[in-house]
Design an enzyme around this catalytic site. Sequence first.
Site, PDB file in Angstrom:
ATOM      1  N   CYS A 100     -13.721  11.512 -16.357  1.00  0.00           N
ATOM      2  CA  CYS A 100     -15.096  12.214 -17.000  1.00  0.00           C
ATOM      3  C   CYS A 100     -15.311  13.337 -16.267  1.00  0.00           C
ATOM      4  O   CYS A 100     -15.648  14.526 -16.898  1.00  0.00           O
ATOM      5  CB  CYS A 100     -16.042  11.226 -17.435  1.00  0.00           C
ATOM      6  SG  CYS A 100     -15.827  10.647 -18.665  1.00  0.00           S
ATOM      7  N   CYS A 104      -4.031 -18.414  -0.569  1.00  0.00           N
ATOM      8  CA  CYS A 104      -5.294 -18.569  -0.220  1.00  0.00           C
ATOM      9  C   CYS A 104      -6.256 -18.587  -1.171  1.00  0.00           C
ATOM     10  O   CYS A 104      -7.285 -19.592  -1.088  1.00  0.00           O
ATOM     11  CB  CYS A 104      -5.695 -17.036   0.568  1.00  0.00           C
ATOM     12  SG  CYS A 104      -4.866 -17.067   2.115  1.00  0.00           S
ATOM     13  N   HIS A 105      -6.246 -17.743  -2.450  1.00  0.00           N
ATOM     14  CA  HIS A 105      -7.356 -18.017  -3.257  1.00  0.00           C
ATOM     15  C   HIS A 105      -7.355 -18.992  -4.240  1.00  0.00           C
ATOM     16  O   HIS A 105      -8.224 -19.357  -4.859  1.00  0.00           O
ATOM     17  CB  HIS A 105      -7.424 -16.646  -3.985  1.00  0.00           C
ATOM     18  CG  HIS A 105      -8.038 -15.492  -2.858  1.00  0.00           C
ATOM     19  ND1 HIS A 105      -9.210 -15.579  -2.192  1.00  0.00           N
ATOM     20  CD2 HIS A 105      -7.265 -14.420  -2.202  1.00  0.00           C
ATOM     21  CE1 HIS A 105      -9.524 -14.556  -1.413  1.00  0.00           C
ATOM     22  NE2 HIS A 105      -8.187 -13.722  -1.438  1.00  0.00           N
ATOM     23  N   ARG A 162     -10.868  -3.543  -0.872  1.00  0.00           N
ATOM     24  CA  ARG A 162     -10.855  -5.196  -0.681  1.00  0.00           C
ATOM     25  C   ARG A 162      -9.526  -5.705  -0.569  1.00  0.00           C
ATOM     26  O   ARG A 162      -8.996  -6.292  -0.064  1.00  0.00           O
ATOM     27  CB  ARG A 162     -11.849  -5.942  -1.598  1.00  0.00           C
ATOM     28  CG  ARG A 162     -11.626  -7.586  -1.618  1.00  0.00           C
ATOM     29  CD  ARG A 162     -12.384  -8.195  -0.376  1.00  0.00           C
ATOM     30  NE  ARG A 162     -11.348  -8.285   0.413  1.00  0.00           N
ATOM     31  CZ  ARG A 162     -11.752  -9.065   1.832  1.00  0.00           C
ATOM     32  NH1 ARG A 162     -12.962  -9.195   2.038  1.00  0.00           N
ATOM     33  NH2 ARG A 162     -10.663  -9.681   2.417  1.00  0.00           N
ATOM     34  N   CYS A 167      -7.058  -7.400   2.221  1.00  0.00           N
ATOM     35  CA  CYS A 167      -6.367  -8.571   2.156  1.00  0.00           C
ATOM     36  C   CYS A 167      -4.711  -8.256   2.367  1.00  0.00           C
ATOM     37  O   CYS A 167      -4.239  -9.253   2.910  1.00  0.00           O
ATOM     38  CB  CYS A 167      -6.595  -9.196   0.910  1.00  0.00           C
ATOM     39  SG  CYS A 167      -8.012 -10.397   0.821  1.00  0.00           S
TER      40      CYS A 167
END
Lengths: 140, 252
Positions: free
Chosen positions: B105, B171-172, B209, B213
Amino acid sequence: MARAATCAFVLALAAPAAQAQGLPDPLTDLPGDASRGRAIVLDQPRSLCVLCHAGPFPEIAFQGNIGPDLSGVGDRLTLPELRLRLVDSRRVNPDTIMPPFHSVEGLVRVGTQWKDTTILTAQEVEDVAAFLASLKGPSE
Amino acid sequence: MIRCVTVLAIGLGTPAAAAGDRQSGYEIMGPELRAMQDDEAANPGMLWVTEGAALWVAPEGAANRSCASCHGDAAQSMAGVAARYPAWNEAGQGPIDLTGRIGLCRTRHQGAAALARDSRALVALAAFVTRQSDGLPIAPDPDPRLAATREKGKALFETRMGQLNLACADCHDDAAGGQLAAATIPQGHPTGYPQYRLQWEGMGGLHRRFENCMSGVRAEPFGAGSPEYIALEAFLMSRAAGLPVEAPAVRP
């Protein structure tokens, strides 16, 4: 029941790798030094161990619980078994999340900074294995 | 037998995230951090939201137009938008994330110079637009053209990478709730981005983030705005569908 099933499964997985249960030959000529090994294990950025493991390390404030507590591991595993788990735990448990500390086999997209290097050198593996073998008896 | 005991002990240490048992990273933070997020006056992310609100009405670029001149009141036009991104970009014939959309935009509609993805202004605009979805359930865009992107993201999530040879899922999914030294491993839901992260001492987007990781497992990061991160984001948003958007979130 669930316990028995888990055990059977794990033992079945371990069986084909039985010949690889241990690495009897040291990786270096210089014998492992347990006190150097202790320093390596406690140095989290270097060895990462305490990210995942707790152990008899009173000076480390934050210890992980992703892997088993290393207290008394010298009673549970022999030096060759410890050496093998450090070099490449995948040879004991193909699904392990413990990183291969002295193998680059099958690694994908390793950062340029670490490409073709191992987390620990051969001598560091020997030192850490000697330290782990010295962890006898119940937790301090 | 000894090995049995060991394995059972590991099982106890790492409660796996059961399906339907999804939990925002907010839930595993200490009471101080939760209070910081909940209290608008204490939430440092509000600074970026306020800056974004000012940029929303500021004319920019060759067109000398503000966001508001086309989109009007953001509380109306932008409600729920962040909750359904990434979306399909007709012009580019591909998936696009919210930051990329705002960037377009700016260049196409305002005729202004492109902003870096992690520039303060673009993060502030994204924080302001996301704020308009605060508390709304994540509701992924149903456009079927996004399915392939989500699948690619899922495959990436499950691929072991880096010198540590770990997949996001190791891990998650499998170790969520476990302790990685001082950090409790969250389930990794992208409920609150951009977020104020104490470790960053600032506000950053989801892709930042991801960079953290990936370098944590000593893998070569894909880079903010890369198709891989957009795919991971699209997958993670579908994995988190129904969880409320936290805008702005605070994390350690």
